[in-house]
Design a protein around this motif. Structure first.
Motif, PDB file in Angstrom:
ATOM      1  N   LEU A 147      -5.533   5.397   1.378  1.00 64.07           N
ATOM      2  CA  LEU A 147      -5.407   6.680   0.696  1.00 64.07           C
ATOM      3  C   LEU A 147      -6.672   7.502   0.905  1.00 64.07           C
ATOM      4  O   LEU A 147      -7.774   6.987   0.721  1.00 64.07           O
ATOM      5  CB  LEU A 147      -5.196   6.428  -0.804  1.00 64.07           C
ATOM      6  CG  LEU A 147      -4.831   7.608  -1.686  1.00 64.07           C
ATOM      7  CD1 LEU A 147      -3.398   8.053  -1.410  1.00 64.07           C
ATOM      8  CD2 LEU A 147      -4.985   7.231  -3.149  1.00 64.07           C
ATOM      9  N   ILE A 148      -6.499   8.759   1.272  1.00 62.68           N
ATOM     10  CA  ILE A 148      -7.621   9.695   1.353  1.00 62.68           C
ATOM     11  C   ILE A 148      -7.431  10.721   0.245  1.00 62.68           C
ATOM     12  O   ILE A 148      -6.368  11.337   0.137  1.00 62.68           O
ATOM     13  CB  ILE A 148      -7.681  10.427   2.710  1.00 62.68           C
ATOM     14  CG1 ILE A 148      -7.804   9.445   3.860  1.00 62.68           C
ATOM     15  CG2 ILE A 148      -8.860  11.411   2.725  1.00 62.68           C
ATOM     16  CD1 ILE A 148      -7.693  10.098   5.238  1.00 62.68           C
ATOM     17  N   GLN A 149      -8.458  10.873  -0.565  1.00 67.07           N
ATOM     18  CA  GLN A 149      -8.423  11.840  -1.664  1.00 67.07           C
ATOM     19  C   GLN A 149      -9.415  12.967  -1.374  1.00 67.07           C
ATOM     20  O   GLN A 149     -10.390  12.787  -0.639  1.00 67.07           O
ATOM     21  CB  GLN A 149      -8.803  11.168  -2.979  1.00 67.07           C
ATOM     22  CG  GLN A 149      -7.855  10.062  -3.376  1.00 67.07           C
ATOM     23  CD  GLN A 149      -8.357   9.294  -4.580  1.00 67.07           C
ATOM     24  OE1 GLN A 149      -9.486   8.843  -4.614  1.00 67.07           O
ATOM     25  NE2 GLN A 149      -7.484   9.150  -5.574  1.00 67.07           N
ATOM     26  N   LEU A 150      -9.163  14.110  -1.988  1.00 66.58           N
ATOM     27  CA  LEU A 150     -10.082  15.239  -1.873  1.00 66.58           C
ATOM     28  C   LEU A 150      -9.897  16.142  -3.074  1.00 66.58           C
ATOM     29  O   LEU A 150      -8.913  16.030  -3.810  1.00 66.58           O
ATOM     30  CB  LEU A 150      -9.852  16.018  -0.567  1.00 66.58           C
ATOM     31  CG  LEU A 150      -8.499  16.715  -0.353  1.00 66.58           C
ATOM     32  CD1 LEU A 150      -8.475  18.104  -0.972  1.00 66.58           C
ATOM     33  CD2 LEU A 150      -8.203  16.811   1.131  1.00 66.58           C
ATOM     34  N   SER A 151     -10.845  17.033  -3.250  1.00 60.73           N
ATOM     35  CA  SER A 151     -10.688  18.102  -4.234  1.00 60.73           C
ATOM     36  C   SER A 151     -11.038  19.403  -3.541  1.00 60.73           C
ATOM     37  O   SER A 151     -11.924  19.448  -2.695  1.00 60.73           O
ATOM     38  CB  SER A 151     -11.568  17.863  -5.465  1.00 60.73           C
ATOM     39  OG  SER A 151     -12.928  17.824  -5.118  1.00 60.73           O
ATOM     40  N   VAL A 152     -10.311  20.451  -3.899  1.00 58.19           N
ATOM     41  CA  VAL A 152     -10.510  21.763  -3.280  1.00 58.19           C
ATOM     42  C   VAL A 152     -10.396  22.826  -4.370  1.00 58.19           C
ATOM     43  O   VAL A 152      -9.524  22.731  -5.241  1.00 58.19           O
ATOM     44  CB  VAL A 152      -9.503  21.999  -2.129  1.00 58.19           C
ATOM     45  CG1 VAL A 152      -8.058  21.915  -2.595  1.00 58.19           C
ATOM     46  CG2 VAL A 152      -9.764  23.306  -1.402  1.00 58.19           C
ATOM     47  N   VAL A 153     -11.282  23.792  -4.321  1.00 55.58           N
ATOM     48  CA  VAL A 153     -11.262  24.870  -5.309  1.00 55.58           C
ATOM     49  C   VAL A 153      -9.901  25.560  -5.253  1.00 55.58           C
ATOM     50  O   VAL A 153      -9.387  25.875  -4.174  1.00 55.58           O
ATOM     51  CB  VAL A 153     -12.415  25.866  -5.048  1.00 55.58           C
ATOM     52  CG1 VAL A 153     -12.313  27.092  -5.934  1.00 55.58           C
ATOM     53  CG2 VAL A 153     -13.756  25.178  -5.260  1.00 55.58           C
ATOM     54  N   ALA A 170     -10.564   6.391   0.100  1.00 60.47           N
ATOM     55  CA  ALA A 170     -11.748   7.090   0.599  1.00 60.47           C
ATOM     56  C   ALA A 170     -11.674   8.536   0.122  1.00 60.47           C
ATOM     57  O   ALA A 170     -10.589   9.046  -0.177  1.00 60.47           O
ATOM     58  CB  ALA A 170     -11.824   7.037   2.118  1.00 60.47           C
ATOM     59  N   PHE A 171     -12.818   9.176   0.079  1.00 57.23           N
ATOM     60  CA  PHE A 171     -12.903  10.563  -0.383  1.00 57.23           C
ATOM     61  C   PHE A 171     -13.348  11.452   0.768  1.00 57.23           C
ATOM     62  O   PHE A 171     -14.355  11.178   1.425  1.00 57.23           O
ATOM     63  CB  PHE A 171     -13.894  10.666  -1.557  1.00 57.23           C
ATOM     64  CG  PHE A 171     -13.866  12.002  -2.234  1.00 57.23           C
ATOM     65  CD1 PHE A 171     -12.810  12.350  -3.068  1.00 57.23           C
ATOM     66  CD2 PHE A 171     -14.884  12.921  -2.031  1.00 57.23           C
ATOM     67  CE1 PHE A 171     -12.777  13.591  -3.690  1.00 57.23           C
ATOM     68  CE2 PHE A 171     -14.855  14.156  -2.646  1.00 57.23           C
ATOM     69  CZ  PHE A 171     -13.801  14.494  -3.476  1.00 57.23           C
ATOM     70  N   LEU A 172     -12.590  12.501   1.027  1.00 52.62           N
ATOM     71  CA  LEU A 172     -12.956  13.511   2.017  1.00 52.62           C
ATOM     72  C   LEU A 172     -13.910  14.486   1.322  1.00 52.62           C
ATOM     73  O   LEU A 172     -13.555  15.059   0.303  1.00 52.62           O
ATOM     74  CB  LEU A 172     -11.699  14.228   2.512  1.00 52.62           C
ATOM     75  CG  LEU A 172     -11.835  15.172   3.706  1.00 52.62           C
ATOM     76  CD1 LEU A 172     -10.478  15.427   4.313  1.00 52.62           C
ATOM     77  CD2 LEU A 172     -12.514  16.468   3.380  1.00 52.62           C
ATOM     78  N   TRP A 173     -15.086  14.684   1.864  1.00 52.26           N
ATOM     79  CA  TRP A 173     -16.090  15.529   1.211  1.00 52.26           C
ATOM     80  C   TRP A 173     -16.770  16.450   2.238  1.00 52.26           C
ATOM     81  O   TRP A 173     -16.742  16.186   3.440  1.00 52.26           O
ATOM     82  CB  TRP A 173     -17.149  14.678   0.491  1.00 52.26           C
ATOM     83  CG  TRP A 173     -17.953  13.808   1.420  1.00 52.26           C
ATOM     84  CD1 TRP A 173     -17.635  12.545   1.837  1.00 52.26           C
ATOM     85  CD2 TRP A 173     -19.174  14.147   2.079  1.00 52.26           C
ATOM     86  NE1 TRP A 173     -18.581  12.085   2.709  1.00 52.26           N
ATOM     87  CE2 TRP A 173     -19.540  13.040   2.870  1.00 52.26           C
ATOM     88  CE3 TRP A 173     -19.986  15.263   2.083  1.00 52.26           C
ATOM     89  CZ2 TRP A 173     -20.694  13.025   3.656  1.00 52.26           C
ATOM     90  CZ3 TRP A 173     -21.138  15.248   2.864  1.00 52.26           C
ATOM     91  CH2 TRP A 173     -21.483  14.145   3.640  1.00 52.26           C
ATOM     92  N   GLY A 174     -17.367  17.496   1.735  1.00 47.65           N
ATOM     93  CA  GLY A 174     -18.237  18.346   2.543  1.00 47.65           C
ATOM     94  C   GLY A 174     -17.580  19.098   3.677  1.00 47.65           C
ATOM     95  O   GLY A 174     -18.242  19.472   4.635  1.00 47.65           O
ATOM     96  N   PRO A 207     -15.646   5.966   2.051  1.00 50.12           N
ATOM     97  CA  PRO A 207     -14.802   4.924   1.473  1.00 50.12           C
ATOM     98  C   PRO A 207     -15.384   4.447   0.143  1.00 50.12           C
ATOM     99  O   PRO A 207     -16.598   4.336  -0.015  1.00 50.12           O
ATOM    100  CB  PRO A 207     -14.856   3.801   2.516  1.00 50.12           C
ATOM    101  CG  PRO A 207     -15.258   4.483   3.794  1.00 50.12           C
ATOM    102  CD  PRO A 207     -16.176   5.587   3.357  1.00 50.12           C
ATOM    103  N   HIS A 208     -14.517   4.162  -0.814  1.00 53.57           N
ATOM    104  CA  HIS A 208     -14.947   3.611  -2.094  1.00 53.57           C
ATOM    105  C   HIS A 208     -15.421   2.181  -1.872  1.00 53.57           C
ATOM    106  O   HIS A 208     -14.914   1.477  -1.006  1.00 53.57           O
ATOM    107  CB  HIS A 208     -13.803   3.634  -3.115  1.00 53.57           C
ATOM    108  CG  HIS A 208     -13.435   5.009  -3.566  1.00 53.57           C
ATOM    109  ND1 HIS A 208     -14.032   5.630  -4.629  1.00 53.57           N
ATOM    110  CD2 HIS A 208     -12.529   5.898  -3.080  1.00 53.57           C
ATOM    111  CE1 HIS A 208     -13.507   6.838  -4.792  1.00 53.57           C
ATOM    112  NE2 HIS A 208     -12.587   7.020  -3.862  1.00 53.57           N
ATOM    113  N   GLN A 209     -16.381   1.745  -2.670  1.00 52.44           N
ATOM    114  CA  GLN A 209     -16.974   0.419  -2.489  1.00 52.44           C
ATOM    115  C   GLN A 209     -16.453  -0.629  -3.459  1.00 52.44           C
ATOM    116  O   GLN A 209     -16.487  -1.810  -3.162  1.00 52.44           O
ATOM    117  CB  GLN A 209     -18.501   0.520  -2.617  1.00 52.44           C
ATOM    118  CG  GLN A 209     -19.130   1.416  -1.565  1.00 52.44           C
ATOM    119  CD  GLN A 209     -18.840   0.960  -0.154  1.00 52.44           C
ATOM    120  OE1 GLN A 209     -19.012  -0.206   0.168  1.00 52.44           O
ATOM    121  NE2 GLN A 209     -18.376   1.862   0.692  1.00 52.44           N
TER     122      GLN A 209
END
Length: 158
Positions: free
Chosen positions: A109-115, A75-79, A65-67
């Motif tokens: 909102l959940i954000q992510l980045s994917v190749v 929030a960011f989905l990672w890893g 989650p963003h602070q």
């Protein structure tokens, strides 16, 4: 969370960085040099979800989650990584569904980045309601090759 949890997470994380280096912002070399305590702190400071097949940890995904006051709704989905032997079995889907359920009521909102080349992951995220909203050209550089990343988000609001 125990040192044993951190050791299981470390093994999966390093496998992902070694086998799919283009998919992560970090590197195997950087994280392999880190102590087990560093991995303990990493999973203690974020929501890290794991998928097990018996005693084996076969997949992981993190939610951060963003602070900042103006970004706490995100929030960011990672890893995200699923071991090759567990792919195409529904493990990744269940892992992300669990992460989404945990995020509901906490963020909007959940954000992510994917190749961009990772068609399987893009399809999985889209099937779970993530929508592409941007492209970051040359986002990552691995062994002299650039990788673009697709930016995706899932609105949990209303």
């Amino acid at each position: 969370m125990t040192p044993a949890d951190a050791a299981l997470y470390r093994d999966v994380r390093l496998e992902g960085l070694r086998c799919n280096p283009e998919a992560f912002g970090s590197t195997f070399e950087r994280e392999n040099a880190k102590s087990l305590a560093w991995f303990e702190e990493r999973i203690a400071s974020s929501d890290v979800f794991g998928a097990f097949a018996g005693e084996e940890l076969v997949g992981v995904a993190g939610l951060l989650p963003h602070q900042g006051q103006k970004e706490r709704h995100k929030a960011f989905l990672w890893g995200m990584y699923v071991r090759p032997g567990a792919r195409k079995t529904g493990v990744g889907r269940r892992l992300i569904e669990t992460l989404i359920d945990a995020a509901r009521g906490r963020v909007e909102l959940i954000q992510l980045s994917v190749v961009s080349d990772n068609e399987g992951a893009r399809r999985l995220y889209a099937s779970l309601g993530f929508v592409e909203y941007g492209l970051e050209k040359k986002s990552l550089k691995q062994d002299g090759r650039y990788y673009d990343e697709i930016l995706m988000a899932k609105d949990l609001g209303s």
